[in-house]
Design an enzyme around this catalytic site. Structure first.
Site, mmCIF file in Angstrom:
data_model
loop_
_atom_site.group_PDB
_atom_site.id
_atom_site.type_symbol
_atom_site.label_atom_id
_atom_site.label_comp_id
_atom_site.label_asym_id
_atom_site.label_seq_id
_atom_site.Cartn_x
_atom_site.Cartn_y
_atom_site.Cartn_z
ATOM 1 N N SER A 138 0.876 -1.177 0.000
ATOM 2 C CA SER A 138 0.000 0.000 0.000
ATOM 3 C C SER A 138 0.909 1.222 0.000
ATOM 4 O O SER A 138 2.082 1.148 0.408
ATOM 5 C CB SER A 138 -0.843 -0.012 1.280
ATOM 6 N N TYR A 151 -2.398 -1.447 10.582
ATOM 7 C CA TYR A 151 -2.392 -1.646 9.115
ATOM 8 C C TYR A 151 -1.097 -1.076 8.523
ATOM 9 O O TYR A 151 -0.437 -1.731 7.712
ATOM 10 C CB TYR A 151 -3.620 -0.984 8.494
HETATM 11 N N1 LIG Z 1 -8.639 -0.409 -1.314
HETATM 12 C C1 LIG Z 1 -7.637 0.360 -0.986
HETATM 13 O O1 LIG Z 1 -7.814 1.604 -0.806
HETATM 14 C C2 LIG Z 1 -6.252 -0.201 -0.848
HETATM 15 C C3 LIG Z 1 -5.171 0.707 -0.797
HETATM 16 C C4 LIG Z 1 -3.894 0.209 -0.682
HETATM 17 C C5 LIG Z 1 -3.675 -1.149 -0.594
HETATM 18 N N2 LIG Z 1 -4.733 -2.028 -0.639
HETATM 19 C C6 LIG Z 1 -4.434 -3.450 -0.514
HETATM 20 O O2 LIG Z 1 -4.913 -4.125 -1.651
HETATM 21 C C7 LIG Z 1 -5.259 -5.465 -1.305
HETATM 22 C C8 LIG Z 1 -6.653 -5.769 -1.810
HETATM 23 O O3 LIG Z 1 -7.562 -4.868 -1.221
HETATM 24 P P1 LIG Z 1 -8.978 -4.505 -1.872
HETATM 25 O O4 LIG Z 1 -9.071 -3.032 -1.893
HETATM 26 O O5 LIG Z 1 -9.202 -5.269 -3.103
HETATM 27 O O6 LIG Z 1 -9.922 -5.025 -0.685
HETATM 28 P P2 LIG Z 1 -11.358 -5.739 -0.743
HETATM 29 O O7 LIG Z 1 -12.166 -5.215 -1.867
HETATM 30 O O8 LIG Z 1 -11.866 -5.623 0.647
HETATM 31 O O9 LIG Z 1 -10.997 -7.255 -1.065
HETATM 32 C C9 LIG Z 1 -10.264 -8.019 -0.145
HETATM 33 C C10 LIG Z 1 -10.104 -9.427 -0.676
HETATM 34 O O10 LIG Z 1 -9.398 -10.171 0.329
HETATM 35 C C11 LIG Z 1 -10.171 -11.297 0.700
HETATM 36 N N3 LIG Z 1 -9.996 -11.579 2.121
HETATM 37 C C12 LIG Z 1 -10.294 -10.772 3.172
HETATM 38 N N4 LIG Z 1 -10.063 -11.419 4.327
HETATM 39 C C13 LIG Z 1 -9.638 -12.660 3.998
HETATM 40 C C14 LIG Z 1 -9.274 -13.795 4.735
HETATM 41 N N5 LIG Z 1 -9.319 -13.797 6.076
HETATM 42 N N6 LIG Z 1 -8.872 -14.906 4.080
HETATM 43 C C15 LIG Z 1 -8.843 -14.929 2.725
HETATM 44 N N7 LIG Z 1 -9.176 -13.889 1.963
HETATM 45 C C16 LIG Z 1 -9.585 -12.767 2.595
HETATM 46 C C17 LIG Z 1 -11.624 -10.919 0.375
HETATM 47 O O11 LIG Z 1 -12.393 -12.073 0.078
HETATM 48 P P3 LIG Z 1 -13.393 -12.861 1.058
HETATM 49 O O12 LIG Z 1 -14.151 -11.842 1.822
HETATM 50 O O13 LIG Z 1 -14.188 -13.677 0.094
HETATM 51 O O14 LIG Z 1 -12.490 -13.707 1.910
HETATM 52 C C18 LIG Z 1 -11.433 -10.098 -0.903
HETATM 53 O O15 LIG Z 1 -11.348 -10.951 -2.003
HETATM 54 C C19 LIG Z 1 -5.114 -5.554 0.223
HETATM 55 O O16 LIG Z 1 -3.880 -6.159 0.554
HETATM 56 C C20 LIG Z 1 -5.125 -4.113 0.669
HETATM 57 O O17 LIG Z 1 -4.398 -3.926 1.864
HETATM 58 C C21 LIG Z 1 -6.007 -1.574 -0.769
#
Ligand SMILES: NC(=O)c1ccc[n+]([C@@H]2O[C@H](COP(=O)([O-])OP(=O)(O)OC[C@H]3O[C@@H](n4cnc5c(N)ncnc54)[C@H](OP(=O)(O)O)[C@@H]3O)[C@@H](O)[C@H]2O)c1
Length: 267
Positions: A138, A151
């Protein structure tokens, strides 16, 4: 069969990455908890892109999950040559007020599982002298972030770990990339741990990318064999600027700004 394994592929950035890799004709293994979503995505990818897409249900907050995912791949004779550690979660708020169990789950998912999956799948990659690991961090990996402390710490870990193993892997022909999205319009900030005044203070007025834009940048970085990439041109400038500033200055500026947005007066 060679496959690309993507964790957290049932939604958001992971799901968008799955589409991109399917377009490149990679066979896929998608990992997450929600079976309904995973099954629907696999059906869509299989019929749209004429690839093999399978899923493994796993709760990566559970200590035994990475080994179970690895064993399942072995059982199905799936050789993971691209591993994308994308699953992650966060929390917003005062660290001492947040639920401790939920804070520790962030470390289990964002760090412990990522390390375990990397260790497990790296063995075959190293033996085959071929492979690519992408760890999704991130923007927060480049700055301290008060009111998102655990985080931020978890993503700083991902950064240091990834830079370090990238060098260790070079003699074996295994590539490792740190990929860092900025704020992205997924469900990430809508979870019960993030959907509060502190989370809203983080997101208000900040530019976001869509998961599809983020996935497109990841794909480009992958195709260029990059070892690090920050998604979004403004985020790249910000990450560069942050590297010149003292972390204590960044932390104190952010903390004051967030307290003001939440309506807490300075003492
Ligand atoms: N969105 C942002 O603003 C942002 C910014 C910087 C970095 N990121 C990073 O990008 C990555 C993806 O984030 P995103 O924005 O796509 O989030 P998201 O839309 O909330 O998706 C998260 C994914 O992780 C899975 N997940 C959550 N808990 C889990 C668990 N205990 N076991 C297995 N799978 C799990 C969820 O699937 P299930 O619920 O089906 O398990 C979902 O597929 C993360 O590492 C996040 O830290 C996000």
């Amino acid at each position: 069969m060679n496959v690309t394994l993507i964790t957290g592929a049932s939604d958001g950035i992971g799901k968008a990455i799955a589409h991109r890799f399917a377009l490149l004709k990679h066979n896929l293994v998608l990992v997450a908890r929600n079976e309904q979503k995973l099954a629907a995505i696999c059906n869509e990818l299989t019929s749209n892109y004429k690839i093999e897409a399978r899923y493994i249900i796993a709760d990566l907050c559970k200590a035994e999950a990475p080994q179970a995912v690895y064993d399942e791949c072995e059982k199905r004779h799936l050789e993971v040559d691209v591993l994308i550690n994308n699953a992650g979660k966060g929390s917003s708020g005062e660290f001492c007020q947040n639920d401790l169990a939920a804070e520790l789950e962030i470390i289990q998912l964002n760090d412990v599982s990522l390390v375990a999956l990397t260790h497990l799948f790296l063995q075959n990659m190293r033996r085959n002298k071929k492979g690519f690991i992408i760890n999704v961090a991130s923007m927060i990996a480049f700055i301290p972030s008060p009111y998102m402390a655990v985080y931020a710490g978890s993503k700083h870990f991902v950064k240091a770990f990834t830079y370090s193993i990238a060098e260790e892997c070079k003699p074996y022909g295994v590539k490792v990339m740190l990929f860092s999205p900025g704020l992205t319009s997924s469900n990430f900030m809508n979870t019960k741990e993030n959907n509060n005044n502190w989370g809203k203070a983080l997101t208000s007025g900040v530019n976001t990318q869509t998961p599809e834009q983020v996935a497109e940048e990841l794909m480009l970085a992958f195709s260029k064999n990059k070892s690090r990439h920050v998604s979004g041109s403004k985020n790249r400038i910000f990450a560069k600027l942050a590297s010149f500033l003292p972390p204590s200055f960044i932390a104190s500026t952010f903390a004051k700004q967030k307290r003001k947005q939440v309506g807490i007066k300075e003492a």
